[in-house]
Design a protein around this motif. Sequence first.
Motif, PDB file in Angstrom:
ATOM      1  N   UNK A 223       8.622  24.964  -6.103  1.00  0.00           N
ATOM      2  CA  UNK A 223       8.379  25.641  -7.513  1.00  0.00           C
ATOM      3  C   UNK A 223       7.186  25.941  -7.846  1.00  0.00           C
ATOM      4  N   UNK A 224       6.577  26.969  -8.779  1.00  0.00           N
ATOM      5  CA  UNK A 224       5.510  27.144  -9.358  1.00  0.00           C
ATOM      6  C   UNK A 224       5.764  26.617 -10.703  1.00  0.00           C
ATOM      7  N   UNK A 225       6.846  26.271 -11.297  1.00  0.00           N
ATOM      8  CA  UNK A 225       7.031  25.687 -12.552  1.00  0.00           C
ATOM      9  C   UNK A 225       6.643  24.368 -12.832  1.00  0.00           C
ATOM     10  N   UNK A 226       5.320  24.227 -13.205  1.00  0.00           N
ATOM     11  CA  UNK A 226       4.719  22.841 -13.269  1.00  0.00           C
ATOM     12  C   UNK A 226       5.158  22.011 -14.511  1.00  0.00           C
ATOM     13  N   UNK A 264      -7.988  22.460  -7.302  1.00  0.00           N
ATOM     14  CA  UNK A 264      -8.481  23.952  -7.238  1.00  0.00           C
ATOM     15  C   UNK A 264      -6.966  24.668  -7.274  1.00  0.00           C
ATOM     16  N   UNK A 265      -6.066  24.218  -6.786  1.00  0.00           N
ATOM     17  CA  UNK A 265      -4.911  24.971  -6.850  1.00  0.00           C
ATOM     18  C   UNK A 265      -4.324  24.797  -8.171  1.00  0.00           C
ATOM     19  N   UNK A 266      -4.382  23.562  -8.796  1.00  0.00           N
ATOM     20  CA  UNK A 266      -3.943  23.445 -10.346  1.00  0.00           C
ATOM     21  C   UNK A 266      -4.582  24.275 -11.144  1.00  0.00           C
ATOM     22  N   UNK A 272      -3.720  31.537 -13.974  1.00  0.00           N
ATOM     23  CA  UNK A 272      -2.654  32.594 -13.724  1.00  0.00           C
ATOM     24  C   UNK A 272      -2.117  32.650 -14.879  1.00  0.00           C
ATOM     25  N   UNK A 273      -1.500  31.432 -15.473  1.00  0.00           N
ATOM     26  CA  UNK A 273      -0.402  31.294 -16.513  1.00  0.00           C
ATOM     27  C   UNK A 273      -1.004  31.461 -18.020  1.00  0.00           C
ATOM     28  N   UNK A 274      -2.347  31.314 -18.292  1.00  0.00           N
ATOM     29  CA  UNK A 274      -2.998  31.703 -19.385  1.00  0.00           C
ATOM     30  C   UNK A 274      -3.308  33.315 -19.390  1.00  0.00           C
ATOM     31  N   UNK A 275      -3.732  33.793 -18.238  1.00  0.00           N
ATOM     32  CA  UNK A 275      -3.727  35.426 -18.138  1.00  0.00           C
ATOM     33  C   UNK A 275      -2.277  36.118 -18.524  1.00  0.00           C
ATOM     34  N   UNK A 276      -1.208  35.513 -17.972  1.00  0.00           N
ATOM     35  CA  UNK A 276       0.275  36.129 -18.040  1.00  0.00           C
ATOM     36  C   UNK A 276       0.427  35.945 -19.485  1.00  0.00           C
TER      37      UNK A 276
END
Length: 281
Positions: A223-226, A264-266, A272-276
């Motif tokens: 998942x990418x749902x942190x 770095x990944x987090x 990306x989430x902030x941009x979305x």
Amino acid sequence: MTTPASTSTDGTGGVPNTGEMVRAEQVRKRFGRHEVLRGVDLSVPTGQVCCVIGPSGSGKSTFLRCINHLEKIDGGRLWVDGELVGYRQRGTRLHELKPSEVAAQRREIGMVFQQFNLFPHMSAVENVMEAPVRVRREGRSAARQHAEHLLERVGLRDHLRKHPAQLSGGQQQRVAIARALAMRPKLMLFDEPTSALDPELVGEVLEVMRQLALDGMTMVVVTHEMGFARDVADSVVFMDDGVVVESGRPSEVLTDPRHDRTRAFLQRVLHTRAEEDRAGR
């Protein structure tokens, strides 16, 4: 096929009952010259939820497909509930199981994919009851009753007779979860189950998965749902470049990671989430 020298088995490929539902030791997988998995070690205790995170191309989905032998491993070993997946050990050698034996193992493992893969000509309840009738040879009446119960469990009691085209993406994915549960699996695998959904539909699928976790279902979730990983997972595994870089409790891996690659990944995910979020306002 190679086998790790450190593995201790009972001579048939089984391992002592240690309370693990999934155990991987030095699992390797290559496609042509490209080695996708380069020695993955992982353990998931029975009744727990393990979330696997990492960048695209890190081997997460490939590893998930290896757990139920949709992909054959090229090295190492994988066990589910103490049983060697896809192989039988004779002495020090591994021999691949017959297709019927692999199919019998796979019946115990439910899998939910990114795409829903429902039969378009069947209603929701027919999709859910199809495998129990055809694979487990259950009577249609009992299979339908169980399918209706599962669809109610995932919040679709009023949509039993609707076909996939009449359902939203989130509803279709919930039907797919009910379909996997219809085989009464002891392990559920989720391969980025919300990635194909519109953002407003993600929550309804994650809520079903939360309830499965509360019910004690053993789950491995790519998942990418942190937020889901932080709130629901018992353990989080960060993979990159075909290896497990870091694993531990969500509070450790997601809040205070030890490795630069994890940090770095987090940071990229948060950016990306902030941009979305900004684009959605």
